[in-house]
Structure formats: C-alpha cells, structure tokens
Design a protein around this motif. Structure first.
Motif, PDB file in Angstrom:
ATOM      1  N   PRO A   1      29.330 -82.257 -78.016  1.00 61.32           N
ATOM      2  CA  PRO A   1      29.435 -82.189 -76.621  1.00 61.32           C
ATOM      3  C   PRO A   1      28.205 -81.484 -75.840  1.00 61.32           C
ATOM      4  O   PRO A   1      27.783 -80.374 -76.388  1.00 61.32           O
ATOM      5  N   ILE A   2      28.210 -82.000 -74.327  1.00 59.91           N
ATOM      6  CA  ILE A   2      27.367 -80.965 -73.502  1.00 59.91           C
ATOM      7  C   ILE A   2      28.493 -80.573 -72.657  1.00 59.91           C
ATOM      8  O   ILE A   2      29.098 -81.257 -71.731  1.00 59.91           O
ATOM      9  N   LEU A   3      28.460 -79.138 -72.259  1.00 57.10           N
ATOM     10  CA  LEU A   3      29.251 -78.550 -71.314  1.00 57.10           C
ATOM     11  C   LEU A   3      28.923 -78.461 -70.094  1.00 57.10           C
ATOM     12  O   LEU A   3      27.668 -77.759 -69.743  1.00 57.10           O
ATOM     13  N   LEU A   4      29.535 -78.757 -68.948  1.00 51.50           N
ATOM     14  CA  LEU A   4      29.133 -78.936 -67.681  1.00 51.50           C
ATOM     15  C   LEU A   4      30.144 -78.194 -66.874  1.00 51.50           C
ATOM     16  O   LEU A   4      31.347 -78.206 -66.851  1.00 51.50           O
ATOM     17  N   GLN A   5      29.627 -76.769 -66.137  1.00 52.58           N
ATOM     18  CA  GLN A   5      30.409 -76.019 -65.605  1.00 52.58           C
ATOM     19  C   GLN A   5      29.809 -75.509 -64.299  1.00 52.58           C
ATOM     20  O   GLN A   5      28.629 -75.219 -64.288  1.00 52.58           O
TER      21      GLN A   5
END
Length: 398
Positions: A246-250
């Motif tokens: 996954p790619i984490l977006l925050q």
C-alpha cells in the motif's frame, strides 16, 4: 475647403489621445491576462509525467491501461469568515483555481489527492460558514468525470485532537466521503487513507474507531500479500485485495526530529530547519508512527501539514514525501507532485507553480514602463524638447 482642413487639424490631438488611450488599455489588458491566466499554462506546460520502469518499452495504450497518473497536493487552506480578508480570499482562491484547472487541462490525471487542511477555519466554522467554504471549494476544484478527487482530513478541517469532535468529523466525511482506514484501489494499487489527527493514542471515541478500522484493513492487506506472520487459517475468511504493497496518504508526517535533513528550494527556510518538531502537533508521535509502519509496511508515504517539502527514509527503506502547501499565502513557490504509479513501482516528479515574486516583478516592470510611456506621450503633446529649448535659450541670454 479651408474650413474642412481646419476641422481636421483640431481633431488631430483628440484622435491622437484616443489612440494612445487604446494602446494603454491594450497594454494593461495584456499584462493582466498574462499574469492572471496565461502564466499558469506557460509554467505548468513544462511539467511532464515521470516514467516508471518498463514504461519506455510499453505502448501508449498499455501505459494508459497499467500506469495510474496521480496528482498530489496539500494544504490549500481556503480562508474563512473569521480570519479571511475578502481581498486575500479573492487573490489566493483565484491563484489556486487557475493552477488546479490548468493542471487538469494540461496533464489530465486519473486521480487527484488533497492531503488535508482543505479549509483554514473548519475547526471553528459555523454550519453556515462551513456550507459557504464547501461551496467555494467545489467551484475552485471542479473536475471532469474522467478524473477522481480524493480528499484527506487535516487538523484545520476538524481541529487538533483537543478540538476534534464527532460532529466535525462526520461533517467532513459527509462532504468528502472520507473515513479513516478507508482503502481505495485503482488499477491494482492500494491507497490507505488515514485520519492522522485521530492517531493520538489516548483511546478517545474517534481515535478508537479509527484505529480499529486501520487494524482490520492491515489484516486484510497482509493476508492478501501472504505475509509470513499471517497464517492461512487466520486469512481463510478474509476478503482478498490486490497484492500490491500500500501507499499511505495522511496529513501529519510520521515522526521526525525536525526538517534539518530536508533539502531543496521548497524545503523549510534555514532559520526554521533546526527547530525541533513537537509530537502530536507538528508530526505524529513515535508510537503512532511505529504502529502505521508495522501495520502496513507501506512502499510510500505521502503527507502534508508542514507547508514545506521534505523527503525522509523510515526504517532505512520506506520513503516519505512531505508535500508543500498549494497556497501562495503559505509560500512563494507552491508545487504539487505528479506520480506515475503501478502495482509494483512508482515514479514521482514535482511540478512548481508560478512564483508570486516573479508575477509581482512583472507587474512592477509593466508599471514602470507604463509611466515612461505616459510621460513620453505628454512630451509629444507639448512643443518638442520644450524644456531643453528653454534651458538653451537661458544659456544664450546669459
């Protein structure tokens, strides 16, 4: 015949003045159109989508089918009714609207991510002010059906942890269809959306719900990737997701001591780089950061919040990119990230927007030239070299 000739002579100065006025209007209009419209096309046209491995060998059709083109920006901070002056609103919102719409038209991304702090006063705004802010946002960031817009929550949207309420969180989720722990899968690529404001770790109601969703999603992803610590028995009833890491977006960055190691023309100013970051305020706590890394083992983390660029490696292998603010109110040289992403690889490229200082310099140069033209025209309306002739006459008289 003499009367006609006399009339022509009398009308000549008037025609000359009207012609000069028309030239001035054309000049001013040209400068305004360039600085407020065309400059965005000139600058963004120079940005190109980065290539991913194998992209050069693939045909255009294959590339379009397998590579996701994503634009990532952060911290738009649309001004509210409390702190926002109408002129400041007009200027900043026009700049962001023109940049966003120009980028969509020229680059035609598949998806756009905004990493929080969409609004400046979401943490304070009344229902009426919130509705007005949302209306302005939708006007500025309108997008075609071929593009998807995904918005992540930030502390200015719902408040810092001590200001965050279920009402504010639900209000944001209703407008932007956002939930913490939400998974978005596009072209086999997994994006995990995190409400980093809820990663306080104190067991508050919003925090508990958010962490529970993240843990459940982590289990699904790890089962889909067949991680060694997840047995087949534990994964037997789990819905399978694409095996892509996954790619984490925050909004908040993961924990780092400061921006001391950050480089680049859009990194923090030198006088700010060595200021230590405060956990749970400038960055996530060490505990929350370790949890996210342990749960998801992402291949890339994208964050905002600091308004400056930074690239760090976590655990020596996981890159995190902090994206600068998209608003000229926060910096002279805003930018966004262009990402070409596949299930196994990614390539990122930064696209800078027009520097406000350059636009201001163009206006100053145009203003100076305008003054010179007006003065030159005034001299033409008086006897040629009138002032010089007077000086010469006085000199002769002496």
């Amino acid at each position: 015949m003499l009367s006609s000739s006399s009339t022509t002579v009398k009308n000549l100065p008037l025609k000359r003045r009207l012609c000069f006025l028309l030239k001035i209007v054309c000049f001013v209009s040209s400068v305004l159109i360039f600085c407020e419209f065309l400059i965005y096309y000139v600058v963004i046209f120079q940005c190109q989508w980065p290539d991913v491995k194998g992209g050069a060998q693939m045909s255009e059709k294959e590339t379009s089918a397998s590579v996701l083109k994503a634009i990532i920006l952060a911290d738009t901070h649309l001004l509210g009714e409390i702190k926002g002056h109408w002129l400041d609103k007009l200027r900043r919102e026009w700049q962001m609207e023109r940049s966003f719409q120009t980028a969509l038209w020229l680059l035609q991304p598949d998806i756009v991510f905004i990493l929080g702090d969409v609004f400046d006063e979401g943490k304070w705004s009344s229902p009426q002010a919130w509705a007005d802010d949302v209306r302005r946002f939708r006007k500025m960031f309108t997008y075609p059906v071929s593009t998807e817009l995904v918005v992540i929550v930030g502390n200015h949207d719902i408040g810092f942890h001590y200001e965050m309420t279920t009402y504010k969180v639900n209000r944001f989720e209703k407008v932007f269809n956002f939930t913490s722990g939400k998974l978005i899968t596009r072209k086999g690529i997994n994006f995990v959306l995190v409400n980093s404001v809820a990663m306080e770790g104190d067991g508050c109601a919003v925090c508990r719900a958010s962490e529970a969703k993240l843990v459940a999603l982590s289990h699904k992803l790890n089962c889909s990737q067949q991680k060694p610590n997840h047995s087949n028995k534990r994964c037997s009833d789990v819905e399978k997701l694409p095996a892509s890491e996954p790619i984490l977006l925050q909004h908040y960055p993961l924990y780092r001591k400061s921006d001391a190691e950050c480089t680049g023309e859009d990194s923090a100013p030198p006088e700010e780089k060595n200021i230590p970051f405060k956990e749970k305020y400038d960055v996530l706590s060490q505990e929350a950061s370790q949890k996210l890394l342990w749960w998801f083992q992402p291949r890339l983390i994208l964050s905002g919040h600091t308004h400056s660029a930074c690239e760090v490696l976590h655990l020596g292998k996981i890159p995190e990119i902090s994206i600068p603010s998209f608003s000229w109110r926060n910096r002279n040289n805003p930018s966004f990230i262009m990402g070409s992403i596949t299930p196994t690889d990614f390539s990122l490229q930064k696209c800078f927007l027009p520097c406000e200082s350059r636009v201001f310099a163009i206006y100053c140069a145009a203003g100076a030239l305008l003054v010179i033209l007006v003065l030159a025209h005034v001299q033409l309306l008086t006897p040629p070299f009138y002032f010089a002739q007077r000086l010469i006459s006085k000199h002769k008289a002496v």
